[in-house]
Design a protein around this motif. Sequence first.
Motif, short mmCIF file in Angstrom:
data_model
loop_
_atom_site.label_atom_id
_atom_site.label_comp_id
_atom_site.label_asym_id
_atom_site.label_seq_id
_atom_site.Cartn_x
_atom_site.Cartn_y
_atom_site.Cartn_z
N LEU A 420 -13.53 32.58 -1.78
CA LEU A 420 -12.61 31.45 -1.82
C LEU A 420 -13.42 30.23 -2.20
CD1 LEU A 420 -10.54 32.11 1.43
CD2 LEU A 420 -9.83 32.55 -0.92
N VAL A 421 -12.95 29.51 -3.23
CA VAL A 421 -13.68 28.36 -3.76
C VAL A 421 -12.74 27.16 -3.80
CG1 VAL A 421 -15.04 27.46 -5.69
CG2 VAL A 421 -15.07 29.92 -5.19
N SER A 422 -13.18 26.05 -3.26
CA SER A 422 -12.37 24.84 -3.27
C SER A 422 -12.19 24.33 -4.70
CB SER A 422 -13.02 23.75 -2.42
OG SER A 422 -12.37 22.51 -2.58
N VAL A 423 -10.95 23.99 -5.05
CA VAL A 423 -10.68 23.45 -6.39
C VAL A 423 -11.33 22.09 -6.56
CG1 VAL A 423 -8.87 22.61 -7.94
CG2 VAL A 423 -8.55 24.76 -6.69
N SER A 424 -11.23 21.25 -5.55
CA SER A 424 -11.74 19.88 -5.66
C SER A 424 -13.25 19.81 -5.65
CB SER A 424 -11.18 19.01 -4.53
OG SER A 424 -11.57 19.54 -3.27
N VAL A 426 -16.15 22.81 -6.21
CA VAL A 426 -16.48 24.23 -6.36
C VAL A 426 -17.77 24.62 -5.65
CG1 VAL A 426 -15.21 24.50 -8.53
CG2 VAL A 426 -17.63 23.81 -8.57
N GLY A 427 -18.47 23.65 -5.09
CA GLY A 427 -19.64 23.95 -4.28
C GLY A 427 -19.30 24.45 -2.89
N ILE A 428 -18.02 24.30 -2.51
CA ILE A 428 -17.57 24.79 -1.21
C ILE A 428 -17.02 26.20 -1.42
CG2 ILE A 428 -15.96 24.44 0.69
CD1 ILE A 428 -16.10 21.47 0.18
N VAL A 429 -17.77 27.19 -0.93
CA VAL A 429 -17.47 28.60 -1.20
C VAL A 429 -17.54 29.41 0.09
CG1 VAL A 429 -18.09 30.62 -2.58
CG2 VAL A 429 -18.58 28.33 -3.45
N GLY A 430 -16.63 30.36 0.21
CA GLY A 430 -16.70 31.33 1.29
C GLY A 430 -16.65 32.72 0.70
N VAL A 431 -17.58 33.59 1.09
CA VAL A 431 -17.64 34.95 0.56
C VAL A 431 -17.62 35.94 1.72
CG1 VAL A 431 -19.00 36.62 -0.77
CG2 VAL A 431 -18.93 34.22 -1.47
N GLY A 432 -16.91 37.04 1.54
CA GLY A 432 -16.86 38.05 2.60
C GLY A 432 -16.59 39.43 2.05
N ARG A 433 -16.80 40.44 2.90
CA ARG A 433 -16.53 41.82 2.49
C ARG A 433 -15.04 42.11 2.44
NH1 ARG A 433 -21.25 42.08 5.39
NH2 ARG A 433 -22.94 43.29 4.47
N ASP A 434 -14.25 41.35 3.15
CA ASP A 434 -12.80 41.42 3.05
C ASP A 434 -12.25 40.00 3.00
OD1 ASP A 434 -12.52 40.41 5.69
OD2 ASP A 434 -12.67 42.43 6.51
N VAL A 435 -10.95 39.89 2.80
CA VAL A 435 -10.34 38.58 2.60
C VAL A 435 -10.42 37.72 3.85
CG1 VAL A 435 -8.22 37.38 1.96
CG2 VAL A 435 -8.79 39.52 0.83
N ASN A 436 -10.22 38.33 5.02
CA ASN A 436 -10.29 37.56 6.26
C ASN A 436 -11.68 36.98 6.50
OD1 ASN A 436 -7.59 37.88 7.15
ND2 ASN A 436 -8.04 39.98 7.79
N ALA A 438 -13.87 36.33 4.19
CA ALA A 438 -14.07 35.29 3.18
C ALA A 438 -13.41 33.99 3.62
CB ALA A 438 -13.51 35.74 1.83
N LYS A 439 -12.23 34.09 4.21
CA LYS A 439 -11.53 32.89 4.65
C LYS A 439 -12.29 32.20 5.78
CE LYS A 439 -7.17 31.06 6.36
NZ LYS A 439 -5.78 31.36 6.80
N ALA A 440 -12.78 33.00 6.74
CA ALA A 440 -13.55 32.42 7.85
C ALA A 440 -14.79 31.71 7.33
CB ALA A 440 -13.93 33.52 8.84
N SER A 441 -15.47 32.34 6.36
CA SER A 441 -16.66 31.72 5.77
C SER A 441 -16.29 30.45 5.01
CB SER A 441 -17.32 32.73 4.82
OG SER A 441 -18.38 32.14 4.11
N TYR A 442 -15.13 30.48 4.37
CA TYR A 442 -14.66 29.31 3.60
C TYR A 442 -14.36 28.12 4.52
CZ TYR A 442 -11.56 26.70 0.41
OH TYR A 442 -10.95 25.74 -0.37
N LEU A 443 -13.67 28.40 5.61
CA LEU A 443 -13.35 27.32 6.55
C LEU A 443 -14.62 26.72 7.15
CD1 LEU A 443 -10.27 28.85 8.42
CD2 LEU A 443 -10.26 27.21 6.54
N LYS A 444 -15.60 27.59 7.41
CA LYS A 444 -16.87 27.10 7.94
C LYS A 444 -17.59 26.24 6.92
CE LYS A 444 -21.00 28.82 10.33
NZ LYS A 444 -21.72 30.03 10.79
N SER A 445 -17.54 26.66 5.66
CA SER A 445 -18.16 25.89 4.58
C SER A 445 -17.48 24.54 4.40
CB SER A 445 -18.11 26.68 3.28
OG SER A 445 -18.74 25.98 2.23
N LEU A 446 -16.17 24.51 4.56
CA LEU A 446 -15.43 23.24 4.47
C LEU A 446 -15.91 22.26 5.54
CD1 LEU A 446 -11.80 24.51 3.79
CD2 LEU A 446 -13.06 22.91 2.35
N ASN A 447 -16.17 22.77 6.73
CA ASN A 447 -16.64 21.91 7.82
C ASN A 447 -18.03 21.37 7.55
OD1 ASN A 447 -14.36 22.06 9.40
ND2 ASN A 447 -15.03 23.91 10.46
N THR A 448 -18.93 22.26 7.15
CA THR A 448 -20.33 21.87 7.01
C THR A 448 -20.59 21.05 5.76
OG1 THR A 448 -20.83 23.95 5.88
CG2 THR A 448 -21.12 23.90 8.26
#
Length: 560
Positions: A420-424, A426-436, A438-448
Amino acid sequence: MFYVLLIMVLVVFGCAEYIFLMPLNLSYSGTWIFAILVTGVLGGLAFLKMYEDEKYISSKARVLPLAPAIVMIVGFIVMLVVSLPIFRSDDYRRLIGSVQEKTFTSEIQVVDLTQLPVVKENYAKSLAEKKLGNLGSKVKIGEPTLQNNNGELRYVFPLLHRSFFKWASSPQGTPGYIVVSATNDKDVKLVDEINGQKIFIKYQTEAFFGDDVRRRLFFSGTGLATKGLTDFTFEIDNTGKPYWTTTVYEHTIGLSGSKAVGTAIMDTQTGEVKVYTVENTPDWVSRIQPQDIVENQVNSWGKYVHGWWNSFFSENDVLKTTEGYGIVFNNGRTYFYTGITGSGRDESTTGFMLVDTKTGQATYFKMSGGTEIAAEKSAESEIKNMGYKAAFPTLINVENIPTYFITLHDNEGLAKRFALVSVSNVGIVGVGRDVNEAKASYLKSLNTKGGVLGGAGEEKTLEAVVIRIGEYQSEASSYYAIILQGNENKLFNPPISLSPELPITKEGDTVRITFVDTGYGSINVKSFDNLVFNQDLAKVEQSVKMNQQKVEGEEKKENE
């Protein structure tokens, strides 16, 4: 001799019309060229005949047979000129109709992760080919259609004849079609009967003579011989019955300005044809507007914003589409989408355009950000040591944040990671072995990295005692289901990667969590802290990260 030649010429042109199926309408370039050839050859024959009889016919009269061809040539030139954008730029810009400007979060629903198309077309095709089995010697897989059928995303592949001889030996047609789920690569079905009745694809794009789809439509007696026909798409209705759905289009600007005006729907077994307008086309049809027509309309809308001269010289305020088109499924509707960027820009967008694949209604979202290609590069860089390649992104709404969803696949097309990559940004990325994951990693990346969540629910931090906790497996990752005291009606689902304290948390521990309750499925946890422990979490997280890199390295060796 003259009459023999005349009959031969008429037969040749009749065969040519049967083969090429030129629309009987002078708003199409091919028809003009065909008409010029016909009138020219017939006029030439008549001229030669008169030349032989010159003692009876004046020299001026002998050139009269060439007049129709000359008139056709002049008419064709005039039509070409009046079709040029230099004279009709406003008409080209208005081809797309009224473009609505809306806010992304008010129009695009927060995504249901279980309905994301994680199976890409190339991989779906390989799955369909494996499903053929012994049928593979007789038939081949046709071009798929991604359909939202009965609320499920599916690729539908027609079975087509392999050759002329296979067609000749199978007068009843090919035995059905293959369906591949776009959300589950284990769901692959060969459909050769409906309600106990065998089904066949008699009329198809790989058939010959009267069994050819285009020819059947042309000679159906429904007026389609005078229309433009394109985008011959294989689709199934809600009962699974197969049809060919074809776009009927007209030229609205001389010999150009293609615009879809309806559909022609053909029963693949009986050849029955029904013609519909755009408005009364059956709901199960997923696409009326062809992608190439939509792409031309969107580009014309952006290019001729201040007329032809501006588009050719100064290019003030000129917009263009980014590379590639995607599909968005939202609230039961299907849309083409593409990024919109200013002239001369390569890595950033000024917004996005969504075009309804049925009605052609266009919606523009002003929103700066990275292009789809930039998002692909960003996702690949997160797992560059793995060597996986990014598929074209899908635009989705994650917690009311415009987000690119990208599958990362191996050389066989099998999805190995999801991003999952933020449109605004693209340096904010979350990657995972499954979609859930990836989303958790993405939300964490948004915070940090300073991202701002705009979810439907308010962001909250909660301290409470754990009264129930359990671990479960979802696709390739582990998750925890947690119930907290005082919040018994909520189920919190942090992934194991969120915190090293999760595996050692038990009932009775006091924890602090941050979450956004959007009302979609279970609650996604952004951060987790077990207050019982006061250890150096940085060292623990570093250890977990090293172990993860070790696992990824082993996977890379296996893939090689």
